[in-house]
Design a protein around this motif. Structure first.
Motif, PDB file in Angstrom:
ATOM      1  N   VAL A 117     -21.863 -27.738  16.540  1.00  0.00           N
ATOM      2  CA  VAL A 117     -21.134 -28.507  15.539  1.00  0.00           C
ATOM      3  C   VAL A 117     -19.690 -28.680  15.996  1.00  0.00           C
ATOM      4  N   ALA A 118     -19.148 -29.869  15.805  1.00  0.00           N
ATOM      5  CA  ALA A 118     -17.725 -30.136  16.036  1.00  0.00           C
ATOM      6  C   ALA A 118     -17.174 -30.684  14.726  1.00  0.00           C
ATOM      7  N   GLU A 119     -16.206 -29.981  14.168  1.00  0.00           N
ATOM      8  CA  GLU A 119     -15.659 -30.378  12.876  1.00  0.00           C
ATOM      9  C   GLU A 119     -14.364 -31.165  13.054  1.00  0.00           C
ATOM     10  N   HIS A 120     -14.213 -32.183  12.248  1.00  0.00           N
ATOM     11  CA  HIS A 120     -13.045 -33.045  12.229  1.00  0.00           C
ATOM     12  C   HIS A 120     -12.765 -33.335  10.760  1.00  0.00           C
ATOM     13  N   PRO A 121     -11.533 -33.603  10.369  1.00  0.00           N
ATOM     14  CA  PRO A 121     -11.256 -33.847   8.951  1.00  0.00           C
ATOM     15  C   PRO A 121     -12.070 -34.968   8.310  1.00  0.00           C
ATOM     16  N   ALA A 161     -15.100 -36.280   9.806  1.00  0.00           N
ATOM     17  CA  ALA A 161     -16.476 -36.342  10.301  1.00  0.00           C
ATOM     18  C   ALA A 161     -16.916 -34.982  10.827  1.00  0.00           C
ATOM     19  N   ILE A 162     -18.198 -34.725  10.705  1.00  0.00           N
ATOM     20  CA  ILE A 162     -18.817 -33.545  11.294  1.00  0.00           C
ATOM     21  C   ILE A 162     -19.837 -34.054  12.299  1.00  0.00           C
ATOM     22  N   HIS A 163     -19.738 -33.591  13.545  1.00  0.00           N
ATOM     23  CA  HIS A 163     -20.637 -34.004  14.612  1.00  0.00           C
ATOM     24  C   HIS A 163     -21.624 -32.869  14.870  1.00  0.00           C
ATOM     25  N   ILE A 164     -22.901 -33.211  14.999  1.00  0.00           N
ATOM     26  CA  ILE A 164     -23.956 -32.226  15.205  1.00  0.00           C
ATOM     27  C   ILE A 164     -24.781 -32.671  16.404  1.00  0.00           C
ATOM     28  N   ARG A 165     -25.050 -31.717  17.339  1.00  0.00           N
ATOM     29  CA  ARG A 165     -25.825 -32.075  18.518  1.00  0.00           C
ATOM     30  C   ARG A 165     -26.717 -30.919  18.958  1.00  0.00           C
ATOM     31  N   PRO A 212     -17.814 -34.928   5.889  1.00  0.00           N
ATOM     32  CA  PRO A 212     -17.612 -33.512   5.558  1.00  0.00           C
ATOM     33  C   PRO A 212     -18.201 -33.083   4.210  1.00  0.00           C
ATOM     34  N   THR A 213     -18.206 -33.968   3.210  1.00  0.00           N
ATOM     35  CA  THR A 213     -18.800 -33.579   1.921  1.00  0.00           C
ATOM     36  C   THR A 213     -20.315 -33.431   2.036  1.00  0.00           C
ATOM     37  N   THR A 214     -20.938 -34.229   2.875  1.00  0.00           N
ATOM     38  CA  THR A 214     -22.380 -34.099   3.123  1.00  0.00           C
ATOM     39  C   THR A 214     -22.663 -32.775   3.816  1.00  0.00           C
ATOM     40  N   TRP A 215     -21.838 -32.420   4.779  1.00  0.00           N
ATOM     41  CA  TRP A 215     -21.980 -31.144   5.492  1.00  0.00           C
ATOM     42  C   TRP A 215     -21.822 -29.973   4.528  1.00  0.00           C
ATOM     43  N   ALA A 223     -22.343 -29.917   1.322  1.00  0.00           N
ATOM     44  CA  ALA A 223     -23.524 -29.858   0.445  1.00  0.00           C
ATOM     45  C   ALA A 223     -24.710 -29.235   1.177  1.00  0.00           C
ATOM     46  N   PHE A 224     -24.874 -29.581   2.448  1.00  0.00           N
ATOM     47  CA  PHE A 224     -25.950 -29.001   3.247  1.00  0.00           C
ATOM     48  C   PHE A 224     -25.774 -27.490   3.379  1.00  0.00           C
ATOM     49  N   ILE A 225     -24.560 -27.054   3.707  1.00  0.00           N
ATOM     50  CA  ILE A 225     -24.287 -25.623   3.859  1.00  0.00           C
ATOM     51  C   ILE A 225     -24.522 -24.886   2.545  1.00  0.00           C
ATOM     52  N   ASP A 226     -24.050 -25.461   1.443  1.00  0.00           N
ATOM     53  CA  ASP A 226     -24.270 -24.849   0.131  1.00  0.00           C
ATOM     54  C   ASP A 226     -25.760 -24.740  -0.193  1.00  0.00           C
ATOM     55  N   ALA A 227     -26.525 -25.777   0.108  1.00  0.00           N
ATOM     56  CA  ALA A 227     -27.967 -25.758  -0.140  1.00  0.00           C
ATOM     57  C   ALA A 227     -28.647 -24.699   0.717  1.00  0.00           C
TER      58      ALA A 227
END
Length: 83
Positions: free
Chosen positions: A44-48, A50-54, A68-71, A73-77
């Motif tokens: 994961v590469a975090e940016h204010p 965008a979150i990049h996942i590879r 970032p809000t989608t990320w 929500a995913f982490i919380d879930a």
């Protein structure tokens, strides 16, 4: 941080003529949920904005970019699911 863990890209403000190019980078970190044996590695590469996942086994392949809000929500879930 080593240069291997950074993804470099040309700034959109740089010209295509080869002069005065600015390159930017973001650093990748391996997910704590990835296996220590080298399999199933997600980075994961975090940016204010965008979150990049590879897949760490294919670092030059296309990667997923989410808001970032989608990320969050995913982490919380995930936290709720594993609790």
């Amino acid at each position: 941080m080593s240069t291997e863990s950074r993804a470099w890209f040309k700034s959109s403000y740089s010209s295509n003529d080869g002069g005065e190019c600015v390159e930017l980078s973001y650093s990748w970190r391996k997910s704590s949920y990835s296996g220590a044996e080298g399999g199933d590695c997600v980075e994961v590469a975090e940016h204010p904005t965008a979150i990049h996942i590879r897949d760490s086994k294919r670092p030059t392949a296309p990667h997923l970019t989410i808001h970032p809000t989608t990320w969050a929500a995913f982490i919380d879930a995930e936290k709720t699911e594993t609790a």
